[in-house]
Design an enzyme around this catalytic site. Sequence first.
Site, PDB file in Angstrom:
ATOM      1  N   CYS A  84       0.869  -1.176   0.000  1.00 27.27           N
ATOM      2  CA  CYS A  84       0.000   0.000   0.000  1.00 27.27           C
ATOM      3  C   CYS A  84       0.904   1.223   0.000  1.00 27.27           C
ATOM      4  CB  CYS A  84      -0.920   0.019   1.223  1.00 27.27           C
ATOM      5  SG  CYS A  84      -1.882   1.561   1.371  1.00 27.27           S
ATOM      6  N   CYS A 199      -0.578   4.100  -6.452  1.00 27.96           N
ATOM      7  CA  CYS A 199      -1.670   3.503  -5.674  1.00 27.96           C
ATOM      8  C   CYS A 199      -1.863   2.099  -6.212  1.00 27.96           C
ATOM      9  CB  CYS A 199      -2.952   4.319  -5.818  1.00 27.96           C
ATOM     10  SG  CYS A 199      -4.394   3.538  -5.039  1.00 27.96           S
TER      11      CYS A 199
END
Length: 237
Positions: A84, A199
């Site tokens: 992440c 992302c």
Amino acid sequence: MRHFFSILGGMGTMATESYIRILNQRTPAKQDQDYLNYILVNHATVPDRTTYLLDHSQPNFLPDLLEDVQQQNLLKPDFMVMVCNTAHYFYDELAAASDVPLLNMPQETVKALQKRYPQAKRIGLAATAGTISSQVYHQYIAAAGLTEVDPTPAIQEKINRLIYQSIKEEQGAVDATLYHEILADMMHQLNVDVIILGCTELSLAQELAPNHQYPVADSQSIIADRTLELALKLRQA
């Protein structure tokens, strides 16, 4: 189990699934025993990273991730990887808590970008509003002597829509047209040389809709390659 690594994932789950899929596909394997040993922590209930970074009165995600790191320390993996980008806001705290190396996705992404696109100077960053506002990538891009170019509000709205409404709400469904439109906007409106997909939901979009002509540095693909490289090296040690 010997020579294994731990994956801190679930942020979000479909993006983590993409990482696992890519990692397994790229592993040179002809039998079951050739694949990598790893433990996946799919911690889906970690508080939303962007929500906290945009408003510190909201639940902080650091305690959950620190607990994950501490639990994995007990199992003694060779290293850890956190899939992440936005969570790397707390990279230093998590790396300090880990007994083993914790791979750094933004840092590895910029290093790989420099090798693949040595002439690139203006680097577009497509990411969550939390990653943009907290400058998760800024120190690595600046240290490389490159210029970070953030999305305009209009482009950021499209990125948010793709991440949250298309992919997260629709369980991994990718609006390919919207994804390609985002890349086109960043290239032509912002005049960038390459776009970092900062992302993991955008990395999922790249995996499922790669049919475009725009130069991208895909953070999740890059960290999957780095994971594979390190895991194979440690297996042979």
